[in-house]
Scaffold this motif. Structure first.
Motif, PDB file in Angstrom:
ATOM      1  N   ASN A 111       0.806  -1.219   0.000  1.00  0.00           N
ATOM      2  CA  ASN A 111       0.000   0.000   0.000  1.00  0.00           C
ATOM      3  C   ASN A 111       0.843   1.275   0.000  1.00  0.00           C
ATOM      4  O   ASN A 111       0.279   2.381  -0.040  1.00  0.00           O
TER       5      ASN A 111
ATOM      6  N   THR B 160       2.981   4.135  -1.382  1.00  0.00           N
ATOM      7  CA  THR B 160       3.193   4.816  -2.667  1.00  0.00           C
ATOM      8  C   THR B 160       4.629   5.264  -2.849  1.00  0.00           C
ATOM      9  O   THR B 160       5.019   5.671  -3.950  1.00  0.00           O
TER      10      THR B 160
ATOM     11  N   LYS C 274      -1.998   3.448  -1.726  1.00  0.00           N
ATOM     12  CA  LYS C 274      -2.548   2.790  -2.910  1.00  0.00           C
ATOM     13  C   LYS C 274      -3.112   1.451  -2.498  1.00  0.00           C
ATOM     14  O   LYS C 274      -2.795   0.920  -1.423  1.00  0.00           O
ATOM     15  N   LEU C 275      -3.963   0.897  -3.340  1.00  0.00           N
ATOM     16  CA  LEU C 275      -4.535  -0.419  -3.071  1.00  0.00           C
ATOM     17  C   LEU C 275      -3.574  -1.501  -3.517  1.00  0.00           C
ATOM     18  O   LEU C 275      -2.797  -1.317  -4.455  1.00  0.00           O
TER      19      LEU C 275
ATOM     20  N   ALA D 296      -2.190  -2.566  -7.295  1.00  0.00           N
ATOM     21  CA  ALA D 296      -2.212  -1.448  -8.248  1.00  0.00           C
ATOM     22  C   ALA D 296      -0.837  -1.312  -8.895  1.00  0.00           C
ATOM     23  O   ALA D 296       0.186  -1.611  -8.275  1.00  0.00           O
TER      24      ALA D 296
ATOM     25  N   ALA E 240      -4.777   5.750  -4.367  1.00  0.00           N
ATOM     26  CA  ALA E 240      -6.212   5.466  -4.267  1.00  0.00           C
ATOM     27  C   ALA E 240      -6.893   6.399  -3.278  1.00  0.00           C
ATOM     28  O   ALA E 240      -8.118   6.561  -3.314  1.00  0.00           O
ATOM     29  N   GLY E 241      -6.134   6.996  -2.405  1.00  0.00           N
ATOM     30  CA  GLY E 241      -6.707   7.900  -1.415  1.00  0.00           C
ATOM     31  C   GLY E 241      -5.609   8.507  -0.571  1.00  0.00           C
ATOM     32  O   GLY E 241      -4.410   8.253  -0.767  1.00  0.00           O
TER      33      GLY E 241
ATOM     34  N   TRP F  62      -8.691  10.970  -3.253  1.00  0.00           N
ATOM     35  CA  TRP F  62      -7.656  11.458  -4.175  1.00  0.00           C
ATOM     36  C   TRP F  62      -8.320  11.673  -5.525  1.00  0.00           C
ATOM     37  O   TRP F  62      -8.825  10.741  -6.135  1.00  0.00           O
TER      38      TRP F  62
ATOM     39  N   SER G 127     -11.978  10.483  -5.481  1.00  0.00           N
ATOM     40  CA  SER G 127     -12.238   9.071  -5.184  1.00  0.00           C
ATOM     41  C   SER G 127     -12.911   8.938  -3.829  1.00  0.00           C
ATOM     42  O   SER G 127     -12.734   9.778  -2.941  1.00  0.00           O
TER      43      SER G 127
ATOM     44  N   ASP H  91     -12.202   3.373   0.165  1.00  0.00           N
ATOM     45  CA  ASP H  91     -12.291   1.925   0.041  1.00  0.00           C
ATOM     46  C   ASP H  91     -12.462   1.351   1.447  1.00  0.00           C
ATOM     47  O   ASP H  91     -11.543   1.440   2.279  1.00  0.00           O
TER      48      ASP H  91
ATOM     49  N   GLN I 299      -9.839  -1.324   2.860  1.00  0.00           N
ATOM     50  CA  GLN I 299      -8.544  -0.721   3.165  1.00  0.00           C
ATOM     51  C   GLN I 299      -8.631   0.154   4.419  1.00  0.00           C
ATOM     52  O   GLN I 299      -7.736   0.150   5.270  1.00  0.00           O
TER      53      GLN I 299
END
Length: 307
Positions: free
Chosen positions: A134, A136, A172-173, A176, A183-184, A281, A284, A287, A290
């Protein structure tokens, strides 16, 4: 002179010669000793007279109904036998000492708040680390700013804050691509409250969400944002979970259908509250899977720090 008178003089002379006169130094010692004895006897007599006068004065001043005070020397108490037990001394007022009431079980009151030492600084280890899947690579940034969404201009628990640190953390998820956009992003904070006041802060947060079911979006005039509490217990000693919903908009700010949903969770461990606010993000939404996993990581980090 008659014979009888002559005979008497002879007898007196014989008696006088039989007694030897003492030497001068011996005679002086005897005189000095007699003088010292007289001085000592005089001092003792004066002390007795002064003591009797003092006792008599105390009796007169005390009055007829007040007994004289205790003697200067109090006799030591007799030792306790092995089978006897000491008793509590009486109070200074003369009334019997009242025993303290027994403790009762039940919910703690405001006077029973914990008194343990409150942390005055927050280390980096109080914040969780993202798993490699996860991460980044951008890391986190500790920057000032709000740690909760604006809830109709209410800022719960701020009056009881001792110290706070907050960071921004993109994620990130899992699965990915490496070059994919995040992702956020989390606004993650850790706050230490005054001893026994962290539960008050969570209570105020719940009430603030209830009191602000909708409001104008701070960054989009004319756009309404809604807030509501969600079920999400099982974190820390207590927790609060709520969502914020804002309609999706195009580049011109016009609604295009659907809502952008973000989750906020506050978790209390002792006098510490950690808040995970997912801000998205590029429009978005949060999730949920997550977010739940990172909520557990944030709670565990606080417990490890405080243990």
């Amino acid at each position: 002179m008659s014979r009888d008178l002559t005979r008497l003089y002879q007898a007196l002379a014989a008696d006088t010669d039989a007694w030897e006169l003492p030497a001068p130094n011996l005679l002086r010692r005897r005189v000095d000793r007699r003088v010292r004895n007289r001085v000592t006897l005089g001092a003792l007599a004066a002390a007795v007279l002064v003591g009797g006068t003092a006792v008599g004065t105390r009796v007169l001043l005390a009055g007829p109904d007040t007994p004289p005070g205790p003697p200067a020397v109090t006799p030591s108490p007799a030792p306790l036998s092995p089978s006897s037990s000491p008793t509590a001394p009486p109070s200074s007022s003369g009334s019997p000492t009242t025993p303290a009431p027994p403790r009762t079980s039940g919910a703690p009151t405001a006077s029973a708040r914990p008194t343990a030492a409150t942390p005055t600084s927050i280390p980096d280890r109080a914040f969780f680390a993202l798993p490699a899947a996860n991460d980044t690579g951008a890391g986190s940034q500790f920057v000032p700013g709000p740690v909760l969404p604006a809830l109709c201009a209410a800022w719960p628990g701020e009056a009881q804050v001792v110290v706070r640190r907050a960071r921004t953390l993109p994620f990130k998820l899992a699965g990915a691509p490496a070059d994919a956009v995040p992702a956020g992003s989390y606004r993650h904070s850790v706050t230490v409250y005054r001893a026994g006041r962290a539960d008050d802060a969570l209570r105020e947060l719940r009430q603030a969400v209830r009191d602000c079911p909708r409001q104008v979006a701070p960054d989009a005039p004319g756009v309404t944002t809604t807030q509501r509490l969600l079920d999400g217990a099982g974190y820390g000693e207590e927790s609060v979970l709520f969502e914020t919903r804002t309609p999706y908009r195009d580049a011109n700010g016009d609604p295009v259908g659907g809502d952008e949903v973000h989750l906020v969770r506050a978790v209390r461990v002792g006098d510490v509250v950690t808040v995970l606010w997912e801000q998205g993000w590029e429009s978005s939404s949060t999730d949920r899977a997550q977010f739940e996993a990172d909520s557990r990581r944030a709670t565990e980090a606080i417990r490890n720090w405080l243990s």
